[in-house]
Write a protein that holds these residues in place. Sequence first.
Motif, PDB file in Angstrom:
ATOM      1  N   PHE A 299      47.762  37.052  43.361  1.00 19.22           N
ATOM      2  CA  PHE A 299      48.849  36.541  42.518  1.00 19.22           C
ATOM      3  C   PHE A 299      48.269  35.381  41.727  1.00 19.22           C
ATOM      4  O   PHE A 299      48.067  34.290  42.263  1.00 19.22           O
ATOM      5  CB  PHE A 299      50.002  36.092  43.418  1.00 19.22           C
ATOM      6  CG  PHE A 299      51.248  35.678  42.682  1.00 19.22           C
ATOM      7  CD1 PHE A 299      51.782  36.460  41.678  1.00 19.22           C
ATOM      8  CD2 PHE A 299      51.899  34.506  43.021  1.00 19.22           C
ATOM      9  CE1 PHE A 299      52.937  36.081  41.009  1.00 19.22           C
ATOM     10  CE2 PHE A 299      53.055  34.106  42.367  1.00 19.22           C
ATOM     11  CZ  PHE A 299      53.572  34.903  41.361  1.00 19.22           C
ATOM     12  N   SER A 300      47.977  35.603  40.451  1.00 22.59           N
ATOM     13  CA  SER A 300      47.163  34.632  39.708  1.00 22.59           C
ATOM     14  C   SER A 300      47.481  34.636  38.225  1.00 22.59           C
ATOM     15  O   SER A 300      48.043  35.597  37.682  1.00 22.59           O
ATOM     16  CB  SER A 300      45.679  34.973  39.918  1.00 22.59           C
ATOM     17  OG  SER A 300      44.839  34.214  39.093  1.00 22.59           O
ATOM     18  N   VAL A 301      47.084  33.545  37.562  1.00 20.83           N
ATOM     19  CA  VAL A 301      47.216  33.460  36.103  1.00 20.83           C
ATOM     20  C   VAL A 301      46.004  34.077  35.413  1.00 20.83           C
ATOM     21  O   VAL A 301      45.956  34.142  34.181  1.00 20.83           O
ATOM     22  CB  VAL A 301      47.352  31.990  35.639  1.00 20.83           C
ATOM     23  CG1 VAL A 301      48.626  31.374  36.173  1.00 20.83           C
ATOM     24  CG2 VAL A 301      46.136  31.170  36.046  1.00 20.83           C
ATOM     25  N   GLU A 302      45.022  34.519  36.181  1.00 23.70           N
ATOM     26  CA  GLU A 302      43.806  35.102  35.607  1.00 23.70           C
ATOM     27  C   GLU A 302      44.163  36.260  34.670  1.00 23.70           C
ATOM     28  O   GLU A 302      44.973  37.131  35.013  1.00 23.70           O
ATOM     29  CB  GLU A 302      42.897  35.620  36.725  1.00 23.70           C
ATOM     30  CG  GLU A 302      41.589  36.231  36.249  1.00 23.70           C
ATOM     31  CD  GLU A 302      40.735  35.262  35.468  1.00 23.70           C
ATOM     32  OE1 GLU A 302      40.598  35.474  34.240  1.00 23.70           O
ATOM     33  OE2 GLU A 302      40.231  34.292  36.067  1.00 23.70           O
ATOM     34  N   SER A 303      43.545  36.263  33.488  1.00 21.76           N
ATOM     35  CA  SER A 303      43.847  37.318  32.515  1.00 21.76           C
ATOM     36  C   SER A 303      42.591  38.028  32.011  1.00 21.76           C
ATOM     37  O   SER A 303      42.696  39.008  31.270  1.00 21.76           O
ATOM     38  CB  SER A 303      44.596  36.723  31.315  1.00 21.76           C
ATOM     39  OG  SER A 303      43.806  35.733  30.671  1.00 21.76           O
ATOM     40  N   ARG A 304      41.414  37.559  32.400  1.00 20.63           N
ATOM     41  CA  ARG A 304      40.168  38.164  31.930  1.00 20.63           C
ATOM     42  C   ARG A 304      39.962  39.509  32.624  1.00 20.63           C
ATOM     43  O   ARG A 304      39.851  39.577  33.841  1.00 20.63           O
ATOM     44  CB  ARG A 304      38.989  37.230  32.171  1.00 20.63           C
ATOM     45  CG  ARG A 304      39.025  35.966  31.308  1.00 20.63           C
ATOM     46  CD  ARG A 304      37.997  34.959  31.733  1.00 20.63           C
ATOM     47  NE  ARG A 304      38.325  34.394  33.043  1.00 20.63           N
ATOM     48  CZ  ARG A 304      37.573  33.471  33.669  1.00 20.63           C
ATOM     49  NH1 ARG A 304      36.453  33.058  33.110  1.00 20.63           N
ATOM     50  NH2 ARG A 304      37.944  33.019  34.841  1.00 20.63           N
ATOM     51  N   SER A 305      39.909  40.561  31.832  1.00 13.63           N
ATOM     52  CA  SER A 305      39.888  41.913  32.374  1.00 13.63           C
ATOM     53  C   SER A 305      38.670  42.190  33.247  1.00 13.63           C
ATOM     54  O   SER A 305      38.769  42.911  34.244  1.00 13.63           O
ATOM     55  CB  SER A 305      39.969  42.940  31.242  1.00 13.63           C
ATOM     56  OG  SER A 305      39.024  42.670  30.231  1.00 13.63           O
ATOM     57  N   LYS A 306      37.507  41.622  32.900  1.00 16.05           N
ATOM     58  CA  LYS A 306      36.299  41.845  33.716  1.00 16.05           C
ATOM     59  C   LYS A 306      36.473  41.231  35.098  1.00 16.05           C
ATOM     60  O   LYS A 306      36.066  41.823  36.103  1.00 16.05           O
ATOM     61  CB  LYS A 306      35.073  41.242  33.024  1.00 16.05           C
ATOM     62  CG  LYS A 306      33.765  41.420  33.796  1.00 16.05           C
ATOM     63  CD  LYS A 306      33.416  42.890  33.956  1.00 16.05           C
ATOM     64  CE  LYS A 306      32.008  43.085  34.495  1.00 16.05           C
ATOM     65  NZ  LYS A 306      31.792  42.486  35.824  1.00 16.05           N
ATOM     66  N   ILE A 307      37.080  40.058  35.174  1.00 17.93           N
ATOM     67  CA  ILE A 307      37.311  39.402  36.463  1.00 17.93           C
ATOM     68  C   ILE A 307      38.267  40.239  37.309  1.00 17.93           C
ATOM     69  O   ILE A 307      38.038  40.452  38.507  1.00 17.93           O
ATOM     70  CB  ILE A 307      37.904  37.995  36.250  1.00 17.93           C
ATOM     71  CG1 ILE A 307      36.976  37.130  35.375  1.00 17.93           C
ATOM     72  CG2 ILE A 307      38.147  37.320  37.594  1.00 17.93           C
ATOM     73  CD1 ILE A 307      35.611  36.902  35.945  1.00 17.93           C
ATOM     74  N   ILE A 308      39.321  40.726  36.689  1.00 14.70           N
ATOM     75  CA  ILE A 308      40.299  41.539  37.423  1.00 14.70           C
ATOM     76  C   ILE A 308      39.679  42.869  37.851  1.00 14.70           C
ATOM     77  O   ILE A 308      39.900  43.341  38.971  1.00 14.70           O
ATOM     78  CB  ILE A 308      41.552  41.780  36.563  1.00 14.70           C
ATOM     79  CG1 ILE A 308      42.223  40.438  36.233  1.00 14.70           C
ATOM     80  CG2 ILE A 308      42.535  42.691  37.277  1.00 14.70           C
ATOM     81  CD1 ILE A 308      43.377  40.533  35.261  1.00 14.70           C
ATOM     82  N   ASP A 309      38.880  43.458  36.982  1.00 14.80           N
ATOM     83  CA  ASP A 309      38.187  44.699  37.328  1.00 14.80           C
ATOM     84  C   ASP A 309      37.304  44.497  38.551  1.00 14.80           C
ATOM     85  O   ASP A 309      37.261  45.343  39.462  1.00 14.80           O
ATOM     86  CB  ASP A 309      37.350  45.151  36.128  1.00 14.80           C
ATOM     87  CG  ASP A 309      36.806  46.560  36.285  1.00 14.80           C
ATOM     88  OD1 ASP A 309      37.468  47.392  36.935  1.00 14.80           O
ATOM     89  OD2 ASP A 309      35.706  46.836  35.771  1.00 14.80           O
TER      90      ASP A 309
END
Length: 220
Positions: free
Chosen positions: A93-103
Motif C-alpha cells: 500500500f504505497s504512493v509509489e507510481s514508477r512502473s519499473k519499481i512496481i513490476d
Amino acid sequence: MFRKTLIVEDQEVANLGIMSTLEELLIPRFDFVTYCDEALQRLKAAAAENAPYDLLIADLSFKKDHIAQKLKSGQELIYEARKIQPDLKVVVFSVESRSKIIDDLYKTYHINGFVSKARNDGKELKNTIRKVFKGETVMSQDILNAIRKIPRDLDEYDLKLLELLSKGCKQNEIQTYLKEHRMEPYSIRSIEKRLNELREIFCAKNNIEMIVICKDIGLI
C-alpha cells in the motif's frame, strides 16, 4: 477471510484508513508497527509460537528518525519475511507510481497485490484483500498498462549508458567508464549509435527527455 494481519505503516492517517478497511472485512486481529525491524521481529515471534500472520500490508518508504533500522524499506522487509514464511500473503500500500519499481515488486518480491494511496484507496484495498484471500494475484489495469510500456530489450549495457547519462557524463567520460569496466562496445561511434536507438525506443526527442522518461518509470 484472513484471521491475523500485520500492518507496517509510519503514517497515522494511513493507519486509520487501513484499520477501517480491515474492520469492514471483519478481520478479527490486526497489529500495527511503524518500523520494518519491529515488523520482522513480530513475524518471527508469531511463527515461533505457531500463530503466524496470514497477511502483511506494507508501505515501501519510511521516514528516518533517531532510531536506527537495519531494514530501511518495504522491499527489504518483504524479502526477509519470505524467508520466515514463504506462504505469507503480501499487499503493498504505497504512493509509489514508477512502473519499473512496481513490476519488480511482483517479479522479484512476489507480492500478491499492490494498492496506490489515492482517492478511493480504501475501496481498492478492500477489493484487493478479498481477491488475495481467494488466491489471486491482483494488479490494477492502470498498473498493467504502465508495465507493458517498459522496454523489455534493455540489457546491463543499456542501463549503464542511461545511468551515466543521467549523472551528466559526457560521451568521452562514458567511453572511459565503459573501457575501464570492460563493457563493450565503448567507441564513441558505438555509444552515439546506441543512444540514438534508445531515444527511438523511448520515443524521446533528445537525451534529456529520455532521462526524464526513464526516471518516471523507475529505470534509473
